[in-house]
Design an enzyme around this catalytic site. Structure first.
Site, PDB file in Angstrom:
ATOM      1  N   SER A  96      -6.040   3.247   4.720  1.00 36.90           N
ATOM      2  CA  SER A  96      -5.405   2.574   3.585  1.00 36.90           C
ATOM      3  C   SER A  96      -6.437   1.788   2.777  1.00 36.90           C
ATOM      4  CB  SER A  96      -4.285   1.644   4.057  1.00 36.90           C
ATOM      5  OG  SER A  96      -3.448   1.279   2.971  1.00 36.90           O
ATOM      6  N   SER A 128       0.789  -1.244   0.000  1.00 36.01           N
ATOM      7  CA  SER A 128       0.000   0.000   0.000  1.00 36.01           C
ATOM      8  C   SER A 128       0.815   1.285   0.000  1.00 36.01           C
ATOM      9  CB  SER A 128      -0.950   0.011   1.208  1.00 36.01           C
ATOM     10  OG  SER A 128      -2.055  -0.822   0.965  1.00 36.01           O
ATOM     11  N   LYS A 137       2.852   6.545   5.287  1.00 29.81           N
ATOM     12  CA  LYS A 137       2.071   5.453   4.692  1.00 29.81           C
ATOM     13  C   LYS A 137       2.687   4.106   5.015  1.00 29.81           C
ATOM     14  CE  LYS A 137      -1.478   4.134   2.616  1.00 29.81           C
ATOM     15  NZ  LYS A 137      -1.441   3.057   3.620  1.00 29.81           N
ATOM     16  N   LYS A 170       0.267   3.648  -2.781  1.00 33.80           N
ATOM     17  CA  LYS A 170      -0.822   4.632  -2.745  1.00 33.80           C
ATOM     18  C   LYS A 170      -0.295   6.068  -2.697  1.00 33.80           C
ATOM     19  CE  LYS A 170      -4.552   1.930  -0.522  1.00 33.80           C
ATOM     20  NZ  LYS A 170      -3.987   0.627  -0.167  1.00 33.80           N
TER      21      LYS A 170
END
Length: 328
Positions: free
Chosen positions: A135, A71, A258, A74
């Protein structure tokens, strides 16, 4: 006269001894710093730590190797979303109707972290927050479709942006969410082969993160939240370096950015921190089962022992082009 000569000799000797001790201390400190950084990154398959302001590299390990990043990919989706939201009139309040396939994905306990309803309209800002904090894979894909009109067009846009930043050899995207295609195919989200996945280097992720922070510094006001409520449901952040997390240390001032995990990628983490009056630091670790713990130790080592971080701005300008990066 003989006394004065002896006095000068003693003073010169003492000065040389002091100078030697100082130089030896610097060498010992640098050696200790290198050793600590190597130890802190020993369980990571790749790592990259740098000063966002001037690009100085505090540490790198396999930093140019393309790897699955889960993720943390992202971050590119967020960059392109922010770019469009800022360039579109009332962009953050634009409405996105949630398609059936993405709503269904959000209900999957393994793939969904924020439940979305088919046919319901969500603002860009709502989906942005769900992407940053929870997320949400479905939210990220929906944002990509809003930006480019379709998932295919958005993936092309991600790769085009990577090339514009000179990252063409270090970043290849097939997914807006970071999920591997083997998870996405069942929901009709397809770009590339069934076994394809995003391949991004630690350095490339760091550069993408820095561009997100530069285009929208307020992202940290969202990414620093460990828990937040939206549309009646709680969103949970998995960044344990944040306030409320297991590896939170207030003196480190971590406020983003993140996390990611898939069985293929392992634990991935792109974090950022800024001490009062200092430059912002970004650390990336890939496939590290102790990512938050190790990054907390890396921040401590940089802030306390890094010869470069603790220099004055004047000395930094003198040494920025010749200070070696820490390499493993």
């Amino acid at each position: 006269m003989k006394f004065k000569w002896m006095k000068k000799t003693v003073l010169v000797t003492l000065s040389l001894v002091t100078l030697g001790a100082t130089a030896n201390g610097v060498t010992t400190s640098a050696s200790s710093y290198n050793s600590q950084m190597n130890d802190n990154a020993k369980t990571a398959k790749a790592a990259y730590a740098f000063d966002m302001n001037d690009g100085h590299v505090f540490y790198r390990k396999n930093a140019y190797k393309r790897m699955p990043v889960a993720s943390t990919a992202k971050l590119m989706t967020l960059y392109l979303t922010i770019q469009k939201a800022q360039s579109t009139r009332n962009g953050w309040n634009q409405k996105i109707t949630m398609p059936n396939n993405l709503a269904r994905m959000s209900q999957n306990r393994s793939l969904g972290s924020y439940k979305l309803t088919a046919g319901k309209q969500y603002t860009v800002y709502n989906l942005y927050r769900a992407t940053v904090i929870a997320s949400s894979n479905s939210a990220a894909i929906a944002l990509g479709q809003w930006v480019a009109g379709s998932n295919t067009n958005f993936i092309k846009k991600m790769n085009h942006q990577a090339r514009d930043w000179g990252l063409g050899r270090q970043a290849t995207f097939v997914s807006a969410s970071g999920l591997e295609n083997s998870d996405l195919y069942g929901y009709g989200v397809r770009y590339g082969g069934y076994y394809a996945y995003n391949k991004v280097s630690a350095k490339a992720l760091g550069i993408i993160a820095s561009n997100v922070l530069k285009i929208y510094p307020d992202v940290v006001n969202t990414s620093k939240l460990y828990r937040a409520k939206q549309n009646g449901q709680w969103m949970h952040n998995t960044n344990e370096l944040l306030k409320g997390g297991l590896r939170y240390y207030p003196e480190l001032h971590v406020d983003g950015l993140k996390t990611g995990y898939t069985p293929l990628a392992g634990n991935t983490l792109v974090s950022t921190s800024q001490l009062p009056g200092k430059d912002r630091v970004i650390i990336v670790t890939l496939n590290d089962r102790f990512s938050a713990y190790n990054q907390s130790k890396m921040y401590k080592a940089i802030y306390k022992y890094s010869p470069y971080f603790n220099q004055t701005d004047t000395n930094r300008q003198r040494t920025s082009n010749r200070t070696p990066a820490m390499v493993q």
